[in-house]
Design a protein around this motif. Sequence first.
Motif, PDB file in Angstrom:
ATOM      1  N   UNK A 236       0.835  -1.211   0.000  1.00 20.67           N
ATOM      2  CA  UNK A 236       0.000   0.000   0.000  1.00 20.67           C
ATOM      3  C   UNK A 236       0.865   1.253   0.000  1.00 20.67           C
ATOM      4  N   UNK A 237       1.900   1.242   0.822  1.00 18.40           N
ATOM      5  CA  UNK A 237       2.815   2.382   0.856  1.00 18.40           C
ATOM      6  C   UNK A 237       3.541   2.539  -0.469  1.00 18.40           C
ATOM      7  N   UNK A 238       3.953   1.418  -1.054  1.00 15.69           N
ATOM      8  CA  UNK A 238       4.626   1.479  -2.351  1.00 15.69           C
ATOM      9  C   UNK A 238       3.731   2.076  -3.422  1.00 15.69           C
ATOM     10  N   UNK A 239       2.453   1.656  -3.446  1.00 17.58           N
ATOM     11  CA  UNK A 239       1.507   2.201  -4.424  1.00 17.58           C
ATOM     12  C   UNK A 239       1.280   3.693  -4.195  1.00 17.58           C
ATOM     13  N   UNK A 240       1.135   4.081  -2.932  1.00 23.21           N
ATOM     14  CA  UNK A 240       0.916   5.503  -2.610  1.00 23.21           C
ATOM     15  C   UNK A 240       2.103   6.344  -3.053  1.00 23.21           C
ATOM     16  N   UNK A 241       3.315   5.897  -2.732  1.00 19.53           N
ATOM     17  CA  UNK A 241       4.515   6.634  -3.125  1.00 19.53           C
ATOM     18  C   UNK A 241       4.601   6.735  -4.646  1.00 19.53           C
ATOM     19  N   UNK A 242       4.308   5.628  -5.332  1.00 17.96           N
ATOM     20  CA  UNK A 242       4.390   5.628  -6.800  1.00 17.96           C
ATOM     21  C   UNK A 242       3.444   6.655  -7.405  1.00 17.96           C
ATOM     22  N   UNK A 243       2.212   6.695  -6.919  1.00 14.99           N
ATOM     23  CA  UNK A 243       1.220   7.615  -7.480  1.00 14.99           C
ATOM     24  C   UNK A 243       1.556   9.071  -7.167  1.00 14.99           C
ATOM     25  N   UNK A 244       1.862   9.349  -5.897  1.00 15.71           N
ATOM     26  CA  UNK A 244       2.119  10.738  -5.511  1.00 15.71           C
ATOM     27  C   UNK A 244       3.438  11.232  -6.102  1.00 15.71           C
ATOM     28  N   UNK A 245       4.469  10.390  -6.072  1.00 17.43           N
ATOM     29  CA  UNK A 245       5.756  10.786  -6.638  1.00 17.43           C
ATOM     30  C   UNK A 245       5.640  11.016  -8.144  1.00 17.43           C
ATOM     31  N   UNK A 246       4.880  10.177  -8.817  1.00 18.44           N
ATOM     32  CA  UNK A 246       4.691  10.348 -10.261  1.00 18.44           C
ATOM     33  C   UNK A 246       3.949  11.636 -10.559  1.00 18.44           C
ATOM     34  N   UNK A 247       2.907  11.899  -9.787  1.00 18.99           N
ATOM     35  CA  UNK A 247       2.133  13.123  -9.984  1.00 18.99           C
ATOM     36  C   UNK A 247       2.987  14.353  -9.733  1.00 18.99           C
ATOM     37  N   UNK A 248       3.728  14.357  -8.629  1.00 16.70           N
ATOM     38  CA  UNK A 248       4.577  15.507  -8.319  1.00 16.70           C
ATOM     39  C   UNK A 248       5.634  15.709  -9.402  1.00 16.70           C
ATOM     40  N   UNK A 377      -6.289  15.567   7.611  1.00 11.13           N
ATOM     41  CA  UNK A 377      -7.023  14.615   8.450  1.00 11.13           C
ATOM     42  C   UNK A 377      -6.768  13.164   8.073  1.00 11.13           C
ATOM     43  N   UNK A 378      -6.344  12.914   6.824  1.00 11.45           N
ATOM     44  CA  UNK A 378      -6.108  11.528   6.390  1.00 11.45           C
ATOM     45  C   UNK A 378      -4.647  11.383   5.959  1.00 11.45           C
ATOM     46  N   UNK A 379      -4.423  11.267   4.670  1.00  8.52           N
ATOM     47  CA  UNK A 379      -3.068  11.263   4.129  1.00  8.52           C
ATOM     48  C   UNK A 379      -3.101  11.883   2.745  1.00  8.52           C
ATOM     49  N   UNK A 380      -1.944  11.963   2.107  1.00 13.48           N
ATOM     50  CA  UNK A 380      -1.830  12.708   0.858  1.00 13.48           C
ATOM     51  C   UNK A 380      -2.693  12.111  -0.250  1.00 13.48           C
ATOM     52  N   UNK A 381      -2.623  10.801  -0.445  1.00 15.16           N
ATOM     53  CA  UNK A 381      -3.336  10.172  -1.549  1.00 15.16           C
ATOM     54  C   UNK A 381      -4.843  10.267  -1.357  1.00 15.16           C
ATOM     55  N   UNK A 382      -5.329   9.931  -0.167  1.00 12.05           N
ATOM     56  CA  UNK A 382      -6.769  10.010   0.095  1.00 12.05           C
ATOM     57  C   UNK A 382      -7.247  11.451  -0.045  1.00 12.05           C
TER      58      UNK A 382
END
Length: 489
Positions: A236-248, A377-382
């Motif tokens: 889950x962390x890997x997927x979150x990092x991949x999406x947010x890092x790619x977007x940034x 209140x949650x995290x970056x991806x949510x």
Amino acid sequence: MKKLSQHLGADIPSGLVVFLVALPLCLGVALASNAPLFAGIIAGIVGGLIIGSLSGSSLSVSGPAAGLTAIVAVAIGKMPAYEAFILSVVIAGVLQIVLGTLKAGILGDYVPNSVIRGMLAAIGLILIFKQLPHLLGYKVGFSPAAMGIGLVSVGILLLWDRPFFKKKKFFRFVPGPLMVVAVGIILSVALEQNGSAHTLAPHHLVNLPVAGDLGDFTAFFRLPDWHYLGRLDVWTTGLTIALVASLETLLCIEAIDKLDPYNRSTPTNRELKAQGIGNIVSGMLGGLPVTSVIVRSSANLDAGARTRMSTILHGSLLLLSVLLIPGLLNAIPLSALAAILVMTGYKLAKPTLFREFHRKGWDQFVPFVVTIVAILLTDLLIGIVIGIAFALFFLLRSNFHSAVMIVHDGNKYLLRFRKDVSFLNKPIVKQRLEGLPEDSFILIDMTRADFIDKDVLDVIDEFMHHAHLKNIRVEVRKNGQPVIQKKAA
């Protein structure tokens, strides 16, 4: 490589400037992420040497990013060991290569600007909240000296942003963060040598491992533990990092390409693959995740860089600094690094930004604020997903109201379609048509519509079949000509 070496006269000084900006930021981002400080340096080196060599961007600079600090800090806190977290970084890199292969480089174009700016503002607030204790000397107990150095550092950064200082050549060449680091080292060393009662304790200073030789240096790197590969939170962390890092990365690339004086365009899919390889290498060595970073990229552009050789040189200088002067780096007060991050956070979440979006209207202001609150209140991806949902709601609402217009003069009615009329407009079209009074006339004008959903056309067709029961005359016009006329009985 020959092409890269043609502009060394511009790229060497640019690489030096980026190195001076990147060094304190690498340490600061690691500090904000609750990660080993050396992990930030590793990510900076990988961003310069690996991604700089593989990227198709001439000006973008990659490294550990402030935008990922919230995700990284939470993940490190939840993981059973740091080796599990860096396994997530490796997974993120693999996923980014997959995204690049699937040509997902256009993802950044589908995120509304209000959500992007809200994401950056939320990151800024998180940086401020997390770094205030370090800035005020409250890491472990209270240190007046650490607080004093932190406040002096903030003052330096504020002065560096004044127009008077920006006009001077010296202040343009020496970045504010570098001056903060230099002054912080001088003050901490002076307190120690004078035997002051307020000498900074070790936990208020950078603590990088010092190698006696190359063999000792390589021992500082950490490898991911593959035994954690079966854990859901690692994936889950890997997927979150991949999406947010790619977007940034995609957003940074887009911004830098727009500022490039030579109007060069970065191949986004190649960039995602380069970032993926960079994150695999960084994770395998124990480093933080990397993205293209707007602060370093802007500094590179302003310094006059011509090719990605400046990025490669900055990575080389980062490597040499930890090999040759680790003792000097360990004299840097953490409160000085916290000052750099607090001011970075303030620039991302300035009060003027909130006023700017408020002036743009509720359809921009609400998604902007909702994104900020959701991330906090949650995290970056949510938070980003929630922000996009609100932005889409306002977009659909705007299209819903503007796509269908009805006016009347007495018993003569005009129903006009504009832009795209989707199935979402079906209820209002049906309601307006069925609400027409007896003995009236309705002109349905489609000439200004680019698209009309078949469900809406069916509603019109059904209405025309029974309109005569209310003695309603109907005319449908397309391309400026009446194409369907239905007379009353």
